[in-house]
Design a protein around this motif. Structure first.
Motif, mmCIF file in Angstrom:
data_model
loop_
_atom_site.group_PDB
_atom_site.id
_atom_site.type_symbol
_atom_site.label_atom_id
_atom_site.label_comp_id
_atom_site.label_asym_id
_atom_site.label_seq_id
_atom_site.Cartn_x
_atom_site.Cartn_y
_atom_site.Cartn_z
ATOM 1 N N HIS A 40 0.833 -1.210 0.000
ATOM 2 C CA HIS A 40 0.000 0.000 0.000
ATOM 3 C C HIS A 40 0.866 1.259 0.000
ATOM 4 C CE1 HIS A 40 -3.401 2.604 0.811
ATOM 5 N NE2 HIS A 40 -2.802 3.083 1.906
ATOM 6 N N VAL A 41 1.869 1.283 0.856
ATOM 7 C CA VAL A 41 2.697 2.491 0.955
ATOM 8 C C VAL A 41 3.575 2.649 -0.287
ATOM 9 C CG1 VAL A 41 4.761 1.575 2.140
ATOM 10 C CG2 VAL A 41 3.966 3.899 2.619
ATOM 11 N N THR A 42 3.990 1.543 -0.888
ATOM 12 C CA THR A 42 4.728 1.619 -2.157
ATOM 13 C C THR A 42 3.866 2.280 -3.223
ATOM 14 O OG1 THR A 42 5.998 -0.378 -1.622
ATOM 15 C CG2 THR A 42 5.905 0.263 -3.938
ATOM 16 N N MET A 43 2.596 1.899 -3.260
ATOM 17 C CA MET A 43 1.665 2.497 -4.221
ATOM 18 C C MET A 43 1.435 3.982 -3.901
ATOM 19 S SD MET A 43 -1.730 3.590 -4.452
ATOM 20 C CE MET A 43 -2.530 2.752 -3.099
ATOM 21 N N LEU A 44 1.334 4.337 -2.619
ATOM 22 C CA LEU A 44 1.136 5.740 -2.243
ATOM 23 C C LEU A 44 2.289 6.600 -2.739
ATOM 24 C CD1 LEU A 44 -0.177 5.475 1.457
ATOM 25 C CD2 LEU A 44 -1.524 5.904 -0.608
ATOM 26 N N GLY A 45 3.518 6.079 -2.613
ATOM 27 C CA GLY A 45 4.677 6.816 -3.111
ATOM 28 C C GLY A 45 4.683 6.904 -4.623
ATOM 29 N N LYS A 46 4.346 5.808 -5.278
ATOM 30 C CA LYS A 46 4.312 5.788 -6.754
ATOM 31 C C LYS A 46 3.310 6.799 -7.291
ATOM 32 C CE LYS A 46 2.652 2.709 -10.461
ATOM 33 N NZ LYS A 46 1.354 3.407 -10.603
ATOM 34 N N GLN A 47 2.183 6.932 -6.610
ATOM 35 C CA GLN A 47 1.112 7.820 -7.066
ATOM 36 C C GLN A 47 1.290 9.251 -6.567
ATOM 37 O OE1 GLN A 47 -0.009 5.584 -9.411
ATOM 38 N NE2 GLN A 47 -2.025 6.501 -9.080
ATOM 39 N N ASN A 48 2.392 9.505 -5.851
ATOM 40 C CA ASN A 48 2.660 10.830 -5.268
ATOM 41 C C ASN A 48 1.562 11.276 -4.306
ATOM 42 O OD1 ASN A 48 5.155 11.321 -6.667
ATOM 43 N ND2 ASN A 48 3.944 11.687 -8.540
ATOM 44 N N ILE A 49 0.906 10.309 -3.697
ATOM 45 C CA ILE A 49 -0.071 10.631 -2.652
ATOM 46 C C ILE A 49 0.683 11.010 -1.387
ATOM 47 C CG2 ILE A 49 -1.939 9.686 -1.241
ATOM 48 C CD1 ILE A 49 -2.624 7.895 -3.684
ATOM 49 N N ILE A 50 1.796 10.363 -1.150
ATOM 50 C CA ILE A 50 2.783 10.813 -0.167
ATOM 51 C C ILE A 50 4.117 10.885 -0.904
ATOM 52 C CG2 ILE A 50 1.517 9.742 1.745
ATOM 53 C CD1 ILE A 50 3.682 7.593 1.876
ATOM 54 N N LYS A 51 5.091 11.551 -0.276
ATOM 55 C CA LYS A 51 6.395 11.703 -0.925
ATOM 56 C C LYS A 51 7.094 10.358 -1.037
ATOM 57 C CE LYS A 51 6.926 16.442 0.772
ATOM 58 N NZ LYS A 51 7.675 17.331 1.679
ATOM 59 N N LYS A 52 7.837 10.195 -2.105
ATOM 60 C CA LYS A 52 8.539 8.934 -2.353
ATOM 61 C C LYS A 52 9.489 8.587 -1.215
ATOM 62 C CE LYS A 52 9.934 5.508 -5.131
ATOM 63 N NZ LYS A 52 11.040 4.968 -4.350
ATOM 64 N N ASN A 53 10.229 9.565 -0.712
ATOM 65 C CA ASN A 53 11.169 9.279 0.382
ATOM 66 C C ASN A 53 10.434 8.890 1.661
ATOM 67 O OD1 ASN A 53 10.362 12.124 0.683
ATOM 68 N ND2 ASN A 53 11.868 12.171 2.335
ATOM 69 N N GLU A 54 9.232 9.433 1.865
ATOM 70 C CA GLU A 54 8.436 9.058 3.032
ATOM 71 C C GLU A 54 7.968 7.599 2.900
ATOM 72 O OE1 GLU A 54 6.397 13.302 4.339
ATOM 73 O OE2 GLU A 54 5.453 12.117 2.748
ATOM 74 N N ALA A 55 7.562 7.251 1.706
ATOM 75 C CA ALA A 55 7.146 5.866 1.469
ATOM 76 C C ALA A 55 8.300 4.911 1.721
ATOM 77 C CB ALA A 55 6.632 5.716 0.040
ATOM 78 N N ASP A 56 9.502 5.303 1.308
ATOM 79 C CA ASP A 56 10.675 4.450 1.509
ATOM 80 C C ASP A 56 10.987 4.280 2.993
ATOM 81 O OD1 ASP A 56 10.956 4.143 -1.217
ATOM 82 O OD2 ASP A 56 12.474 5.719 -1.423
ATOM 83 N N ILE A 57 10.856 5.366 3.753
ATOM 84 C CA ILE A 57 11.117 5.307 5.200
ATOM 85 C C ILE A 57 10.114 4.373 5.881
ATOM 86 C CG2 ILE A 57 11.068 6.641 7.345
ATOM 87 C CD1 ILE A 57 12.081 9.053 5.652
ATOM 88 N N ILE A 58 8.845 4.524 5.507
ATOM 89 C CA ILE A 58 7.794 3.690 6.109
ATOM 90 C C ILE A 58 8.010 2.222 5.751
ATOM 91 C CG2 ILE A 58 5.320 3.173 6.094
ATOM 92 C CD1 ILE A 58 4.856 6.201 5.588
ATOM 93 N N LYS A 59 8.324 1.977 4.488
ATOM 94 C CA LYS A 59 8.528 0.592 4.052
ATOM 95 C C LYS A 59 9.701 -0.040 4.783
ATOM 96 C CE LYS A 59 9.022 -2.226 -0.115
ATOM 97 N NZ LYS A 59 9.142 -2.220 -1.605
ATOM 98 N N LYS A 60 10.807 0.711 4.935
ATOM 99 C CA LYS A 60 11.968 0.185 5.650
ATOM 100 C C LYS A 60 11.611 -0.103 7.107
ATOM 101 C CE LYS A 60 16.905 1.059 6.353
ATOM 102 N NZ LYS A 60 16.978 0.867 7.811
ATOM 103 N N GLY A 61 10.828 0.790 7.708
ATOM 104 C CA GLY A 61 10.400 0.569 9.088
ATOM 105 C C GLY A 61 9.535 -0.678 9.233
ATOM 106 N N LEU A 62 8.669 -0.904 8.262
ATOM 107 C CA LEU A 62 7.825 -2.105 8.274
ATOM 108 C C LEU A 62 8.663 -3.371 8.124
ATOM 109 C CD1 LEU A 62 4.866 -0.837 6.062
ATOM 110 C CD2 LEU A 62 4.702 -1.500 8.472
ATOM 111 N N GLU A 63 9.657 -3.336 7.252
ATOM 112 C CA GLU A 63 10.531 -4.501 7.058
ATOM 113 C C GLU A 63 11.267 -4.850 8.348
ATOM 114 O OE1 GLU A 63 12.935 -3.105 3.860
ATOM 115 O OE2 GLU A 63 11.558 -3.801 2.287
ATOM 116 N N GLU A 64 11.774 -3.819 9.041
ATOM 117 C CA GLU A 64 12.499 -4.054 10.290
ATOM 118 C C GLU A 64 11.561 -4.553 11.379
ATOM 119 O OE1 GLU A 64 14.305 -0.277 10.965
ATOM 120 O OE2 GLU A 64 15.946 -0.621 9.509
ATOM 121 N N LEU A 65 10.345 -4.015 11.388
ATOM 122 C CA LEU A 65 9.349 -4.459 12.365
ATOM 123 C C LEU A 65 8.980 -5.921 12.135
ATOM 124 C CD1 LEU A 65 7.438 -3.825 14.695
ATOM 125 C CD2 LEU A 65 5.819 -2.873 13.034
#
Length: 463
Positions: A40-65
């Motif tokens: 979902h967050v990857t898609m949000l970044g792709k669609q510029n609904i949120i900033k790409k770097n924000e999506a990357d930060i969230i995704k990395k946090g989810l992976e670590e979690l």
């Protein structure tokens, strides 16, 4: 404060927190929840609904979690209600305010059904593999017993002679239908609900097709109301599992009968039997009995789900939280039963002599005696009556059809000749039934080959 608590002036009662919480059982969905969130967050970044770097930060946090949860480094909080809110709360604690953007464009309503659909799809694949292992075991038993003659039954009364291969392959056919139903359930589960929102989608420009591709969904739910309120896939899976357990229960009942002193057709391995605390001679078929008993448990899950859903108006209602425990328990029960039932079958000892003796009693060759007359141009109804008189004569004189002299046969009908004895031998009774679907050795060998090809095709599909 709850993540949804902005509208409230005071905290919920502690008993309400406990009653409302589902984290005790839906925590098993952590992987699906995090995987879905990453897509979902990857898609949000792709669609510029949120900033790409924000999506990357969230995704990395989810992976670590996810890694920390799998390494047992995380304790879930009952006050956070469910797995979705727990993940979001933990993520906020780890990466800060940016984590709050994860929930943009979605609701827990579409999130929970996404998690459940992903979970059900994965479990269907695992259960299919277990069924295939059981089917391979049945094939092995059948291949070794195409000449093992036993009595076939109707009304639990001896009816006609068959082979043990023919009997066990009847269960193979049941399992084929179970596999078909599972695959059909998978097809109807394989539809992405994410993007439906609470019930009416969203104003954000979501790319649902992209999320479906990331999460390996074949299609997208086309009505957002149905997407969040549908639990048919849980009911359908539980119904399929209930039918599977019904088949295992029927097989278990026969195993229990066959290993009794009255039958002695099979002997269970010591590793799959238990003893008595008071009777030293006992060897009990507890595994088969427990499988038979646990069938009722899966039935209960199905009835519970149907009852929960029967009066719910559209769209989402909190009642739907009850879908999880019933579905989880049905899955867990089946996954517990299938492997041990399969292993038990692999180790049974078959008493071919007792089976043959059993087939020789109870006039199982009476139909073949009637067919003998039909082949000599006697109408079947007349032949039926003649053999009925012979059976009555045998019962009154403590004889079998094989024991009767030719004179005794001719006293009832002059049509009988010496060839009657060959016609009613157990081997003839079985092996002359050479119609497709029948018990003859030749036909069983053909059917086994057909079913080996069937399983090979199923395995290729899974791979």
């Amino acid at each position: 404060m709850k993540l949804w608590g902005g509208r409230f002036e005071k905290n919920t009662n502690i008993m309400v927190d406990d009653f409302n919480s589902s984290i005790r059982f839906d925590k098993r969905l952590y992987k699906q929840d995090i995987t879905g969130s990453m897509a979902h967050v990857t898609m949000l970044g792709k669609q510029n609904i949120i900033k790409k770097n924000e999506a990357d930060i969230i995704k990395k946090g989810l992976e670590e979690l996810l890694a920390d949860i799998e390494n047992n480094k995380i304790a879930f909080d009952i006050k956070a209600e469910d797995i979705h809110m727990n993940i979001e709360k933990l993520l906020i604690e780890r990466i800060g305010e940016v984590a709050k953007k994860l929930h943009t464009g979605r609701s827990r309503n579409d999130q929970v059904t996404l998690d459940m659909r992903m979970y059900v799809k994965e479990e269907i694949i695992e259960i299919k593999k277990m069924i295939i292992e059981l089917m391979n075991t049945l094939l092995d038993i059948a291949k070794n017993n195409t000449s093992t003659i036993m009595p076939g039954y109707t009304h639990l009364q001896k009816a006609q002679p068959i082979t043990f291969a023919h009997h066990v392959m009847a269960y193979f056919e049941m399992l084929k239908r179970d596999l078909d139903r599972l695959m059909d359930t998978y097809k109807r589960t394989d539809s992405l609900p994410l993007g439906a929102g609470a019930l009416a989608t969203t104003t954000y420009p979501l790319d649902r097709e992209y999320v479906a591709e990331l999460l390996d969904f074949d299609k997208i739910c086309l009505n957002s109301i149905d997407a969040v309120s549908d639990r048919d896939y849980c009911i359908e899976l539980t119904n399929t599992l209930a039918m599977l357990m019904m088949h295992l229960s029927r097989f278990s009942e026969e195993i229990i009968l066959w290993c009794s002193n009255e039958f002695q057709f099979i002997e269970l391995d010591d590793a799959y039997s238990t003893g008595s605390s008071i009777m030293p001679q006992k060897k009990n078929p507890d595994i088969a009995e427990l499988v038979r008993g646990k069938t009722g448990r899966v039935y209960g899950s199905l009835i519970g789900l149907l009852t929960t859903m029967k009066s719910l108006p559209l769209a989402y209602n909190k009642d739907m939280q009850e879908d999880k425990e019933a579905t989880f328990d049905a899955i867990d029960t089946v996954k517990m039963c299938l492997p041990i039932f399969t292993d038990m079958l692999k180790t049974i000892k078959i008493n071919a002599k007792k089976m043959y003796q059993g087939a020789g009693g109870g006039f199982t060759n009476a139909t073949d005696a009637a067919d003998y007359l039909v082949k000599k141009d006697i109408p079947f109804r007349d032949a039926h009556a003649i053999i009925g008189k012979l059976v009555l004569y045998c019962v009154n004189n403590n004889k079998s059809l094989e024991d009767m002299t030719l004179d005794e046969y001719k006293n009832v009908s002059p049509i009988f000749e010496n060839d009657i004895y060959e016609a009613i031998s157990l081997e003839t009774c079985v092996n002359k039934r050479n119609v497709i679907g029948g018990p003859s050795k030749d036909m069983m060998e053909k059917v086994i080959i057909i079913n080996e090809e069937y399983l090979a095709n199923i395995i290729n599909i899974l791979d």
